[in-house]
Design a protein around this motif. Structure first.
Motif: not given
Lengths: 511, 225
Positions: A392-415
């Protein structure tokens, strides 16, 4: 340097179970009144989803927050002149249907119905008109993704995500969601304050709470549209705007806000942050990708002697400085860098912080592994748990809750801002799991820890504050000394034997 | 004392006293009650057509009346050329009609939209009816007794000044037709109702917004000192 204190809240989303206890505590305490039935100063949203009011993040429509263009920071809602021009009708104001029509049930029908073949039912009635109605929406109508093809698909935060990733979000049997509890963000650069033509909204300098002066409010309702989080509400019965007050009467008597105090998952932390009020404009006026950084920059180190001296010069009480030093917020936000503000791109410099959720990540890799094995479901038995974790740790980009989505919520889209946080959270989890599975700190766990940029002590501290904090560790509240403030306003001896100070006018609608 | 004196010589002072006294009291001691009482949250579409029309129509027409009160000679000079007179009259009539339609839309909306009706008080209806009558009598006056901007400086300006300078001359209105008298009395009625109704929000027009800083920070501690 102008040092001020801010009482802030932190939401550890990994721990949120979406039970809405916070919302109910808030509703019972503050908005159980005529005209306020539809208001949820605190609400919990299921994400992906459109939230409450529906689609509040769509700023093309609701025109909330600030816009940074050509070196100028302007309200998205209006210029000053436009503000006056639109007093008679404000096109960006959400209507009641964007929230929902509040309803109750006619319980008396259960007792007064004539005897008959069928069980009597309590029919739903509108809390505004009192007429029978069919409820068609509610503040958590899309809870746990009910009706999600409709709600989740309309989430503005899905923009910029691969269609493949989007489709994966709503896969049958693999659907993923998280909860997002929201209160007023008590921003450093609040758009509601700036938009109020009457100047009725203000930020308290002592603790940063943003309040509406109900005596000054004249129902121009610009604040409702200007707040990008849609956390100012218009009371249709009294003709005044209302909002979350961070339970300041509770804060002033040393109690955490009702939502935080009642939180079942104990996801909420309260604490003081020191910030440099002089640098607020400069923090809000940087390109999108540097916004989080610039906001965290103006949050000051409460152990720095220079900051302490400046804080004293500004009249900050020793108790407050001490509270800032013990603040769980400072640790999560600045020391460990685990927390981010919600939608920094609105440029209001929101002061409530979120630790992004980690849990749903597990599902993807599990599923991916499952697929590669070609036999549904029993992967966990085939693989050693430790390997699964590290995979899991090595494959965060495959995360079930997409990192892009979280980035849109909390980081102005910055993964790049989300990934290190997830890595740290995961590293701590790996460490603790290794401890319980292997009986101690393993070489592998240490490697992951080092990769995430954490020391063993830090990881231990994160673990303790996340999972085992006492009430006093979660809520480090500063001493308000309201007893002294009261003495300044009134002579307590002169008012001895009286209940309260002076005559209270009931907040009823004027003619 | 005849009716004319009572309605146009005495009543204006009752109305003005109420307007000034009660408004001041309300602003100082009952600030919570002062609000525009917007109902945009409850219904948007009809409000847009009603509110925009009524407000802008009334504001501009009232400014026209004020101009005639302050600069009667200027108005007469302007009207010396017929084209300019027609232009002014058509504009005034158009704005008055706009306000009339807007007020009608608002009144109909208040009666027929259940949510808005639930949030309404008797005073809300009274105010709308008075404004509707005011706009109606104004439009009728403009249509039947042309040209208002021509005779207003000769009749109404001296009358209004006589009231404002405490030397009332109600006899100036004695021979005027019914609709004009009605329009004037309706105005004084509105003035009397002003402090007891939501109309009071008129004086809270937030012009200060053009000048104030964006952010407002309040020290509770310093306020207390």
């Amino acid at each position: 340097m102008k040092v001020r204190a801010h009482v802030s809240m932190l939401f550890h989303l990994d721990k949120c179970i979406g039970c809405h206890t916070c919302s109910i505590a808030c509703k019972n305490l503050w908005t159980d009144r005529k005209g306020a039935e539809y208001m949820w100063w605190n609400n919990v949203e299921t994400r992906p989803g459109t939230g409450y009011p529906t689609g509040w993040e769509d700023q093309e429509r609701f025109r909330g927050g600030w816009e940074y263009k050509d070196g100028h920071l302007d309200l998205r809602l209006h210029s000053r002149a436009q503000g006056l021009f639109r007093l008679f009708f404000n096109p960006a104001l959400p209507s009641l249907d964007d929230y929902y029509e509040p309803y109750t049930f006619r319980y008396s029908d259960l007792f007064t119905s004539p005897e008959g073949e069928d069980q009597p039912t309590a029919i739903p009635i509108s809390m505004i008109t009192g007429e029978p109605m069919t409820p068609g929406a509610g503040p958590n109508w899309d809870d746990d993704l009910s009706g999600s093809p409709l709600y989740a698909a309309n989430d503005p935060n899905l923009k910029g995500l691969d269609p493949e990733v989007q489709a994966q979000l709503s896969e049958i049997e693999g659907v993923v969601f998280q909860y997002l509890p929201r209160i007023c963000n008590h921003c450093l650069n609040p758009a509601c304050v700036a938009a109020c033509p009457s100047g009725a909204i203000y930020k308290r300098a002592e603790d940063g709470v943003v309040l509406v002066n109900e005596n000054k409010c004249k129902a121009w309702r610009m604040c409702v549209a200007a707040c990008p989080y849609k956390k100012v509400y218009y009371n249709w019965a009294t003709g005044k705007s209302e909002k979350c007050i961070l339970c300041f009467p509770r804060l002033e008597t040393g109690q955490a806000p009702a939502c935080a105090h009642s939180c079942v998952g104990r996801i909420r932390y309260m604490g003081v942050l020191l910030y440099d009020a002089d640098r607020i404009p400069e923090a809000a006026m940087v390109p999108d990708e540097r916004l989080v950084e610039s906001q965290l920059d103006i949050i000051l180190d409460p152990f720095d002697p220079e900051v302490i001296a400046a804080a004293r010069a500004e009249g900050l009480d020793e108790g407050w400085i001490k509270a800032a030093q013990n603040s769980p917020l400072y640790k999560f936000v600045k020391v460990w860098r685990l927390a981010l503000p919600l939608h920094p791109e609105y440029r209001t410099l929101a002061m409530m912080f979120y630790v992004p959720p980690l849990s749903p990540v597990v599902a993807t890799v599990e599923k991916a592994l499952r697929a590669s094995q070609g036999n549904g479901g029993l992967v966990r038995l085939d693989l050693p748990e430790s390997n699964l974790d590290f995979e899991l740790y090595d494959n965060l980009e495959k995360a079930r809750m997409p990192v892009e989505y979280l980035a849109n919520l909390f980081a102005a889209g910055k993964k790049e801002l989300i990934v290190p946080i997830l890595k740290k959270l995961l590293a701590v989890r790996l460490l603790k799991r290794q401890e319980s599975l292997e009986g101690g700190v393993t070489e592998k766990a240490l490697r992951v820890l080092a990769d995430a940029g954490l020391t063993l002590e830090e990881a231990e501290a994160i673990y303790r504050l996340t999972t085992l904090p006492t009430l006093e560790e979660r809520f480090v509240l500063p001493p308000y000394h309201r007893e002294m403030a009261a003495e300044v306003w009134k002579d307590p001896l002169a008012a001895k034997g009286e209940a309260g100070f002076g005559y209270v006018q009931p907040p009823v609608r004027g003619e | 004392m005849n009716w004319n004196t009572l309605l146009f010589g005495v009543f204006p002072y009752i109305a003005l006293t109420l307007a000034v006294g009660v408004t001041a009291y309300r602003m100082v001691y009952r600030p919570f009650s002062v609000s525009a009482q917007s109902s945009q949250l409850l219904e948007q579409k009809r409000l847009f057509f009603g509110s925009t029309a009524m407000h802008w129509g009334l504001v501009l027409v009232l400014l026209g009346h004020l101009l005639a009160l302050l600069l009667p000679k200027g108005l007469l000079l302007w009207n010396a050329v017929p084209v300019r007179l027609y232009l002014l009259e058509i504009t005034g009539l158009g704005l008055g009609f706009w306000a009339l339609v807007g007020t009608y839309v608002l009144l109909a909306r208040r009666i027929s939209v259940a949510r808005v009706r639930a949030a309404s008080t008797g005073m809300d209806y009274l105010v709308l009816v008075l404004i509707l009558l005011s706009a109606l009598s104004g439009v009728l006056t403009a249509l039947f007794y042309r040209y208002g901007s021509f005779w207003f400086p000769a009749v109404m300006t001296p009358y209004l000044w006589s009231v404002l300078t405490l030397q009332p001359r109600p006899e100036l209105l004695l021979d005027l037709p019914f609709w004009i008298k009605f329009h004037v009395f309706n105005f004084w009625l509105l003035v009397a109702v002003f402090p007891f109704s939501r109309l009071v929000h008129v004086i809270t027009v937030p012009l200060g917004y053009l000048l104030r800083p964006w952010q407002i920070v309040v020290w509770v501690r310093k306020l207390a000192r």
